[in-house]
Scaffold this motif. Structure first.
Motif, PDB file in Angstrom:
ATOM      1  N   LEU A 286      40.835  56.368 -82.571  1.00 42.46           N
ATOM      2  CA  LEU A 286      39.572  55.721 -82.909  1.00 42.46           C
ATOM      3  C   LEU A 286      39.324  54.509 -82.014  1.00 42.46           C
ATOM      4  O   LEU A 286      38.200  54.298 -81.532  1.00 42.46           O
ATOM      5  N   ARG A 287      40.340  53.737 -81.780  1.00 43.20           N
ATOM      6  CA  ARG A 287      40.188  52.558 -80.919  1.00 43.20           C
ATOM      7  C   ARG A 287      39.810  52.973 -79.501  1.00 43.20           C
ATOM      8  O   ARG A 287      38.979  52.325 -78.857  1.00 43.20           O
ATOM      9  N   THR A 288      40.388  54.059 -79.020  1.00 42.88           N
ATOM     10  CA  THR A 288      40.048  54.540 -77.679  1.00 42.88           C
ATOM     11  C   THR A 288      38.598  54.991 -77.608  1.00 42.88           C
ATOM     12  O   THR A 288      37.882  54.693 -76.643  1.00 42.88           O
ATOM     13  N   LEU A 289      38.134  55.721 -78.634  1.00 51.11           N
ATOM     14  CA  LEU A 289      36.739  56.155 -78.668  1.00 51.11           C
ATOM     15  C   LEU A 289      35.794  54.957 -78.712  1.00 51.11           C
ATOM     16  O   LEU A 289      34.755  54.941 -78.042  1.00 51.11           O
ATOM     17  N   THR A 306      28.029  58.542 -83.242  1.00 47.51           N
ATOM     18  CA  THR A 306      28.679  59.434 -82.280  1.00 47.51           C
ATOM     19  C   THR A 306      30.146  59.650 -82.622  1.00 47.51           C
ATOM     20  O   THR A 306      30.646  60.785 -82.616  1.00 47.51           O
ATOM     21  N   ILE A 307      30.849  58.585 -82.958  1.00 48.27           N
ATOM     22  CA  ILE A 307      32.272  58.702 -83.265  1.00 48.27           C
ATOM     23  C   ILE A 307      32.492  59.488 -84.551  1.00 48.27           C
ATOM     24  O   ILE A 307      33.440  60.280 -84.668  1.00 48.27           O
ATOM     25  N   ASP A 308      31.616  59.310 -85.512  1.00 48.91           N
ATOM     26  CA  ASP A 308      31.721  60.082 -86.751  1.00 48.91           C
ATOM     27  C   ASP A 308      31.656  61.575 -86.458  1.00 48.91           C
ATOM     28  O   ASP A 308      32.452  62.365 -86.976  1.00 48.91           O
ATOM     29  N   PRO A 363      28.848  55.890 -94.893  1.00 49.83           N
ATOM     30  CA  PRO A 363      30.129  56.502 -95.278  1.00 49.83           C
ATOM     31  C   PRO A 363      31.197  56.250 -94.229  1.00 49.83           C
ATOM     32  O   PRO A 363      30.891  55.869 -93.089  1.00 49.83           O
ATOM     33  N   PRO A 364      32.456  56.472 -94.575  1.00 50.07           N
ATOM     34  CA  PRO A 364      33.527  56.335 -93.576  1.00 50.07           C
ATOM     35  C   PRO A 364      33.353  57.306 -92.422  1.00 50.07           C
ATOM     36  O   PRO A 364      32.685  58.344 -92.541  1.00 50.07           O
ATOM     37  N   GLY A 368      31.177  63.400 -90.835  1.00 49.90           N
ATOM     38  CA  GLY A 368      30.299  64.210 -89.999  1.00 49.90           C
ATOM     39  C   GLY A 368      28.866  64.219 -90.489  1.00 49.90           C
ATOM     40  O   GLY A 368      28.581  64.060 -91.682  1.00 49.90           O
ATOM     41  N   GLU A 369      27.942  64.406 -89.528  1.00 53.85           N
ATOM     42  CA  GLU A 369      26.511  64.509 -89.806  1.00 53.85           C
ATOM     43  C   GLU A 369      25.983  63.283 -90.545  1.00 53.85           C
ATOM     44  O   GLU A 369      25.139  63.384 -91.435  1.00 53.85           O
ATOM     45  N   GLN A 370      26.498  62.134 -90.183  1.00 52.21           N
ATOM     46  CA  GLN A 370      26.045  60.888 -90.798  1.00 52.21           C
ATOM     47  C   GLN A 370      25.298  60.053 -89.759  1.00 52.21           C
ATOM     48  O   GLN A 370      25.518  60.180 -88.558  1.00 52.21           O
ATOM     49  N   ARG A 371      24.419  59.226 -90.256  1.00 51.98           N
ATOM     50  CA  ARG A 371      23.722  58.297 -89.381  1.00 51.98           C
ATOM     51  C   ARG A 371      23.878  56.898 -89.967  1.00 51.98           C
ATOM     52  O   ARG A 371      23.815  56.714 -91.181  1.00 51.98           O
TER      53      ARG A 371
END
Length: 581
Positions: A286-289, A306-308, A363-364, A368-371
């Motif tokens: 996650l830190r790398t992303l 994007t990361i989600d 959400p955390p 996926g599919e979150q904005r």
């Protein structure tokens, strides 16, 4: 990095009173059922936690007074650190550490506490040993004996030593003693003690493996945290990381601070779910992303979205993480921030009041599919922005609202420095650690040096480009950087001329001098294109891209800003160094 139980931090502890209840019940047992009761109690009492010291204390509480009057447990030093036990050199006294001592009274405890075993290499440690009685000289007639301990004056006359071994590896040694009021140990006693020792050895080995995994996870996590945070203009930043208690594995807490090319600063804190090596690995990905997205100039909400999606598509469903990500602009003292299931930041104002700003949670990451949406915090000089993970405010027996109230109280007490403030918060809220690790990122808002920054408010109109050129040249001459005006002036003129808007629409120009010259042009009408793409009419952006070292475009609530950097020449660098002095 070994975070196990080093000897200097692992003093011998007597067994807590709470662990003696089962042993007291066994003492009252009589007849043939006594041995069965003892074994049953051992199976339910020993190994209730994954803490090495607690496990050996539980074992001695079972053995005393049900089977012996006094008991000691010695563990090999590598075992205490979570490492594999050695296969040789066990006769070396320094290889052992007395981990527990327990008795029916205080008489010989001090002697037993200090008397480490003295073993003979010719005597196999893997075999239990029974010494029914002292010899006529008052010594144990066997090389496995307490060194220099003449325990006869305390009435101790019988001893058993049982190795704590599992999977062919010796982890430690438990020694039992009886006083004059009890009959000597028998072979039947030795068999019972051996069974209990075997069960305890399994519990110890589990605790040892747990300690090793915790040490590896902690080492991985610490390697991914920033070693030090560089200085950033207009900010004072410090951070803290406190691992979970030794009975809990570390989690996936992390933080990052990064300087952006346009002079802003990215602030990030997050927490990957779980408490194991996998959580630390998720944190690393996650830190790398996040670092990749920040380097591309992604704004907070866009980056989290994007990361989600990447986490949901590329990893297991258990790869869930919370995150709070913001970008702070030292010039406007504005922080654009977004959060994904993470606790909101706290703001300590100069008057001592504390605020938890309302930021859409989202959400955390990993679902996926979150904005995600952003909020903008307008900070003032003297404010302290505190980012933290939920381990600081939430426990299994404390609601998060209670924790936030306690955090507000601790922040309100303040501190003489940012470092002292962080230390006092940890002391007030988690003085002894907890079941979750804790990360703090404290950011104090300071003013930018006035001699390095200049800004002007302009408006759309035919005369403004010429006015902007005049202001820029005058400021650069004042900074002893006149040669840079030949590059900065025409670029700013192009950008202002391209802002085709109604007369009177506000524009802004800002110069900031560090190791480079940063120039920003703000267009509140948002009419500039985001970036040059193929054959387009964004002539002014193509010119900026050709002549500036770095450049970019960002959208925000006030409009759109185009920024670019111009490297300083050798003469300018000399001037900068002299002014710093």
């Amino acid at each position: 990095m070994m975070q196990g139980l080093p000897p200097s931090e692992n003093p011998v502890r007597e067994v807590p009173a709470g662990l003696r209840h089962a042993a007291a019940a066994i003492k009252a047992a009589t007849g043939a059922g006594e041995q069965i009761a003892l074994l049953g109690t051992a199976s339910h009492t020993i190994g209730t936690t994954l803490d090495l010291c607690r496990t050996v204390q539980e074992m001695t509480a079972v053995l005393v007074p049900a089977m012996a009057d006094y008991s000691t447990v010695d563990l090999l030093e590598p075992v205490l650190r979570g490492e594999d036990p050695p296969t040789s050199g066990l006769e070396d006294r320094s290889a052992w550490h007395r981990a527990a001592v327990h008795g029916i009274d205080q008489g010989p405890l001090r002697t037993l506490r200090d008397a480490l075993p003295q073993l003979d290499a010719a005597c196999p440690l893997c075999e239990p040993m029974l010494v029914p009685r002292l010899d006529h000289d008052g010594n144990w007639p066997h090389p496995k004996r307490p060194s220099g301990a003449n325990l006869r004056r305390f009435g101790l006359h019988s001893m058993m030593a049982v190795p704590l071994a599992t999977r062919g590896q010796v982890l430690g040694l438990v020694t039992l003693y009886r006083g004059r009021h009890r009959v000597p140990f028998s072979q039947a006693d030795l068999r019972i003690a051996t069974h209990i020792g075997a069960f305890a050895a399994l519990a110890l080995d589990n605790a040892r493996r747990y300690a090793r995994e915790r040490a590896v996870a902690l080492e991985l996590q610490m390697s991914l945290l920033p070693r030090e945070i560089p200085l950033h203009p207009g900010l004072e930043i410090t951070h803290r990381y406190q691992p979970a208690s030794r009975s809990a594995l570390v989690g996936g807490d992390w933080l990052d601070v990064a300087a952006l090319p346009d002079g802003r600063v990215a602030l990030t804190i997050g927490d990957a779910s779980g408490h194991d090596i996998h959580a630390a690995a998720v944190m690393g990905r996650l830190r790398t992303l996040m670092q990749a997205g920040v380097s591309q100039g992604r704004e907070p909400a866009e980056l989290l979205t994007t990361i989600d999606a990447l986490m949901a598509a590329g990893h297991a469903q258990s790869d869930i993480a919370t995150c709070l990500h913001g970008i702070y602009d030292p010039a406007s003292r504005r922080c654009t921030i977004a959060r994904a299931g993470h606790p909101p930041p706290a703001i300590l104002h100069p008057d001592g009041s504390v605020e938890f700003p309302d930021i859409p949670a989202g959400p955390p990451l990993g679902i996926g599919e979150q904005r995600y949406t952003t909020a903008e915090l307008q900070l003032a000089e003297g404010d302290i922005l505190m980012l933290y993970t939920d381990g600081l405010i939430e426990t299994h027996d404390q609601d998060i609202d209670v924790g936030m109230d306690r955090l507000a109280t601790a922040l309100g007490r303040g501190g003489h420095s940012l470092n002292q403030l962080c230390d006092s918060i940890l002391t007030d809220l988690r003085p002894h650690g907890g079941e979750d690790d804790i990360t703090l990122l404290a950011v104090a808002i300071r003013g930018l040096p006035h001699h390095r920054t200049a800004s002007w408010d302009l408006s759309c109109g035919s005369t403004e480009p010429c006015r902007a050129r005049h202001l820029i040249r005058g400021q650069l001459e004042q900074w002893n950087l006149p040669l840079l005006a030949d590059t900065a002036e025409p670029l700013v003129e192009e950008l202002i001329s391209a802002a085709t808007c109604d007369d009177g629409c506000p524009l802004g120009v800002r110069l900031h001098r560090t190791d480079v010259l940063l120039v920003e042009v703000l267009d509140t009408c948002r009419t500039m294109s985001a970036a040059p793409q193929g054959e387009c009419d964004d002539r002014e952006l193509r010119i900026v891209g050709e002549q500036a070292q770095h450049w970019g475009v960002r959208d925000h609530a006030d409009g759109r800003t185009v920024w670019f950097e111009i490297p300083l020449g050798s003469e300018a660098e000399t001037s900068t160094r002299s002014q710093r002095r």
